[in-house]
Design an enzyme around this catalytic site. Structure first.
Site, short mmCIF file in Angstrom:
data_model
loop_
_atom_site.label_atom_id
_atom_site.label_comp_id
_atom_site.label_asym_id
_atom_site.label_seq_id
_atom_site.Cartn_x
_atom_site.Cartn_y
_atom_site.Cartn_z
N CYS A 1 0.82 -1.22 0.00
CA CYS A 1 0.00 0.00 0.00
C CYS A 1 0.86 1.27 0.00
CB CYS A 1 -0.93 -0.01 1.19
SG CYS A 1 -1.88 -1.52 1.32
N ASN B 1 -10.17 -0.56 0.05
CA ASN B 1 -8.71 -0.43 0.12
C ASN B 1 -8.11 -1.08 -1.14
OD1 ASN B 1 -5.96 -0.87 0.55
ND2 ASN B 1 -6.20 -1.38 2.71
N HIS C 1 -3.18 6.87 2.38
CA HIS C 1 -3.64 5.57 1.88
C HIS C 1 -5.02 5.28 2.48
CE1 HIS C 1 -4.09 1.42 1.12
NE2 HIS C 1 -3.76 1.03 2.34
C1 LIG Z 1 -10.03 -4.70 10.19
C2 LIG Z 1 -10.55 -3.63 11.12
C3 LIG Z 1 -11.60 -2.77 10.43
C4 LIG Z 1 -11.21 -4.30 12.33
O1 LIG Z 1 -11.60 -3.29 13.25
P1 LIG Z 1 -11.17 -3.43 14.77
O2 LIG Z 1 -11.80 -2.30 15.47
O3 LIG Z 1 -9.69 -3.55 14.87
O4 LIG Z 1 -11.89 -4.79 15.17
P2 LIG Z 1 -11.31 -6.04 16.00
O5 LIG Z 1 -10.52 -6.93 15.09
O6 LIG Z 1 -10.66 -5.55 17.26
O7 LIG Z 1 -12.65 -6.76 16.36
C5 LIG Z 1 -13.67 -6.11 17.16
C6 LIG Z 1 -14.87 -7.01 17.23
O8 LIG Z 1 -15.49 -7.09 15.94
C7 LIG Z 1 -15.61 -8.46 15.54
N1 LIG Z 1 -15.39 -8.53 14.09
C8 LIG Z 1 -14.21 -8.70 13.42
N2 LIG Z 1 -14.43 -8.69 12.10
C9 LIG Z 1 -15.76 -8.51 11.94
C10 LIG Z 1 -16.57 -8.38 10.81
N3 LIG Z 1 -16.08 -8.44 9.56
N4 LIG Z 1 -17.88 -8.16 11.00
C11 LIG Z 1 -18.41 -8.07 12.23
N5 LIG Z 1 -17.69 -8.19 13.36
C12 LIG Z 1 -16.37 -8.40 13.19
C13 LIG Z 1 -14.54 -9.19 16.31
O9 LIG Z 1 -14.89 -10.56 16.44
C14 LIG Z 1 -14.57 -8.45 17.62
O10 LIG Z 1 -15.66 -8.92 18.39
P3 LIG Z 1 -15.58 -9.03 19.99
O11 LIG Z 1 -15.37 -7.60 20.46
O12 LIG Z 1 -16.88 -9.60 20.35
O13 LIG Z 1 -14.40 -9.90 20.25
C15 LIG Z 1 -9.39 -2.73 11.60
O14 LIG Z 1 -8.56 -3.46 12.49
C16 LIG Z 1 -8.53 -2.20 10.50
O15 LIG Z 1 -8.99 -1.45 9.66
N6 LIG Z 1 -7.23 -2.53 10.52
C17 LIG Z 1 -6.30 -2.03 9.56
C18 LIG Z 1 -6.58 -2.67 8.25
C19 LIG Z 1 -5.69 -2.13 7.23
O16 LIG Z 1 -5.53 -0.97 7.13
N7 LIG Z 1 -5.11 -3.03 6.46
C20 LIG Z 1 -4.33 -2.72 5.37
C21 LIG Z 1 -3.18 -1.94 5.76
S1 LIG Z 1 -2.60 -1.44 4.32
#
Ligand SMILES: CC(C)(COP(=O)(O)OP(=O)(O)OC[C@H]1O[C@@H](n2cnc3c(N)ncnc32)[C@H](O)[C@@H]1OP(=O)(O)O)[C@@H](O)C(=O)NCCC(=O)NCCS
Length: 338
Positions: free
Chosen positions: A122, A294, A263
Site C-alpha cells: 500500500c 482499500n 492511503h
Molecule cells: C479490520 C478492522 C476494520 C477491524 O476493526 P477493529 O476495530 O480492529 O476490530 P477487531 O478486530 O478488534 O474486532 C472487534 C470485534 O469485531 C468483531 N469482528 C471482526 N471482524 C468482523 C466483521 N467483519 N464483522 C463483524 N464483526 C467483526 C470481532 O470478532 C470483535 O468482536 P468481539 O469484540 O466480540 O471480540 C481494523 O482493524 C482495520 O482497519 N485494521 C487495519 C486494516 C488495514 O488498514 N489493512 C491494510 C493496511 S494497508
C-alpha cells in the site's frame, strides 16, 4: 584516472497528470454479508466502507494500468514516446516474471523505456513517486510514468471476515517530469520487517500448489491474511509521526496544507492521523475508501483523482500523501497537485 562523467538532471520534479481506472462491478456491503458473518452497520462504522469495486475477468492488471496511464498521459500533455521510465507498483501481478511494466510500456508506445515492477504494497505509489523524483533530479530519467494497480480480489478469501470487506481493485497512474519549481517534497520512508507477519500471503506459491502441504490433500490458492487490530494501531499512531516528518522535511506547516490524501485503509485511521497532525478543519481529506475500499498501491492516486475531478481539490494546491502497509512499509511526502 580522471574519474567518470556523471549526469545531472532537472533541479525539481512535479506530478504533471493523474489518471485512474475503477472496475465496473460495484460490490456493496449487502453482497459482502452474504459471504461473511457481519453487517452493513459494522463495516461502515469500523472501516468507513460502503461499497468497493471488484474487477471483472477482462479488467486485468494490464488493462486497468493502461486505461489509468492513458488518462494520466492525456492530462499531463506528455506523449507516450517521451516517457523513458515506467514503474508499476503492485502485489497482484500474478506472474513472478516478467514484470508487467515492460508490456505496459510497449503497449502504451513508451518504446524502449526502462520498465520494472516494485513490491511495496500500500506504500507502492509513494515509493514510486520518490523514485521518479530522484531519477529525474539525477538525470537518469526525464519523464516517468508510475502506476499503482491491484486486483486484490484475486488474492482475498471472500469468506474471511478480517479481509473480505476491505480489499478491492483498481489502478491509478501519474506522469512525473521536470519542473521549474519544487513539486515533490522529500520522502520520509522506511520499513519494519519484524512485523512482516501482520499482513502476508498464507503460503508461498510452491507450497500452496503442493497438495502434500495440506491435510485435505488439495492445493490451496494462497490469499492475504491480516491481523487487523495491530495494523490499525501501528497505522494510526506510527504513521502520524511519519506524516509529520514528511511535512517538516518539506517545510510545510499544518496551516500551509490544503489537502490530506493518506492511503485509504480505514476512515478511522485517517481521522486518527488528521487529529494527531493537528490539521486545520478546512484541509480537504480524501475519503475514497467509502466507495472504493482499500485498493493498496492504487488507493492514493485514485483518491487524488476523485478529489481533483470532483473539484474538492485543485491544481497547485499543497497535498500530503502517505502510504503504509504489508512489509511493513511506509512512505510519505508533500506534493503540489497537478
Ligand atoms: C479490520 C478492522 C476494520 C477491524 O476493526 P477493529 O476495530 O480492529 O476490530 P477487531 O478486530 O478488534 O474486532 C472487534 C470485534 O469485531 C468483531 N469482528 C471482526 N471482524 C468482523 C466483521 N467483519 N464483522 C463483524 N464483526 C467483526 C470481532 O470478532 C470483535 O468482536 P468481539 O469484540 O466480540 O471480540 C481494523 O482493524 C482495520 O482497519 N485494521 C487495519 C486494516 C488495514 O488498514 N489493512 C491494510 C493496511 S494497508
Amino acid at each position: 584516472m580522471s574519474g567518470l562523467t556523471i549526469k545531472t538532471g532537472a533541479q525539481f520534479s512535479a506530478i504533471l497528470g493523474i489518471g485512474g481506472y475503477r472496475p465496473r462491478r460495484v460490490v456493496d456491503n449487502a453482497e459482502i454479508i452474504t459471504y461473511i458473518d457481519s453487517s452493513d452497520e459494522w463495516i461502515r462504522t469500523r472501516s468507513g466502507i460502503a461499497e468497493r469495486r471488484w474487477a471483472c475477468e477482462d479488467e486485468t492488471v494490464k488493462m486497468m494500468s493502461i486505461s489509468a496511464a492513458r488518462k494520466a498521459l492525456d492530462r499531463s500533455g506528455i506523449e507516450p514516446g517521451q516517457i523513458d521510465t515506467v514503474i508499476v507498483a503492485t502485489v497482484t501481478h500474478l506472474y513472478q516474471t516478467p514484470a508487467i511494466a515492460t508490456t505496459i510500456a510497449s503497449e502504451l508506445g513508451a518504446t524502449g523505456a526502462a520498465a520494472f515492477d516494485i513490491s511495496a504494497a500500500c506504500a507502492g505509489f509513494c515509493y514510486a513517486t520518490a523514485m521518479a523524483d530522484s531519477f529525474i533530479r539525477s538525470g537518469a530519467s526525464k519523464y516517468v510514468l508510475i502506476i499503482g494497480v491491484e486486483r486484490l480480489s484475486d488474492i482475498t478469501d471472500k469468506h474471511d471476515r478480517s479481509t473480505a470487506f476491505i480489499f478491492a481493485d483498481g489502478a491509478g497512474a501519474a506522469v512525473i517530469g521536470p519542473s521549474d519549481t519544487p513539486g515533490i517534497g522529500p520522502v520520509v520512508w522506511g520499513s519494519d520487517g519484524d512485523q512482516s507477519e501482520l499482513i502476508t500471503q498464507t503460503e508461498p506459491w510452491n507450497r500452496a500448489m503442493d497438495p502434500t502441504t495440506f491435510s485435505d490433500g488439495q492445493p490451496h490458492w494462497p490469499v492475504l491474511q491480516m491481523e487487523g487490530n495491530p495494523v490499525f494501531k501501528w497505522a494510526s499512531y506510527t504513521m502520524a509521526k511519519t506524516a509529520a516528518e514528511a511535512m517538516d522535511a518539506a517545510g510545510v506547516r499544518p496551516e500551509d496544507l490544503d489537502v490530506f490524501a493518506p492511503h485509504q485503509a480505514n476512515n478511522r485511521i485517517t481521522d486518527a492521523m488528521f487529529r494527531a497532525l493537528k490539521l486545520p478543519s478546512d484541509v480537504v481529506i480524501a475519503r475514497d475508501i467509502i466507495n472504493h475500499g482499500n485498493t493498496s498501491a492504487a488507493s492514493v492516486p485514485l483518491a487524488l483523482e476523485t478529489l481533483l475531478e470532483s473539484g474538492e481539490a485543485h491544481s497547485g494546491q499543497t497535498c500530503l500523501i502517505i502510504g503504509f502497509g504489508a512489509g511493513l512499509v511506509f512512505a510519505g511526502q508533500v506534493i503540489i497537485l497537478p
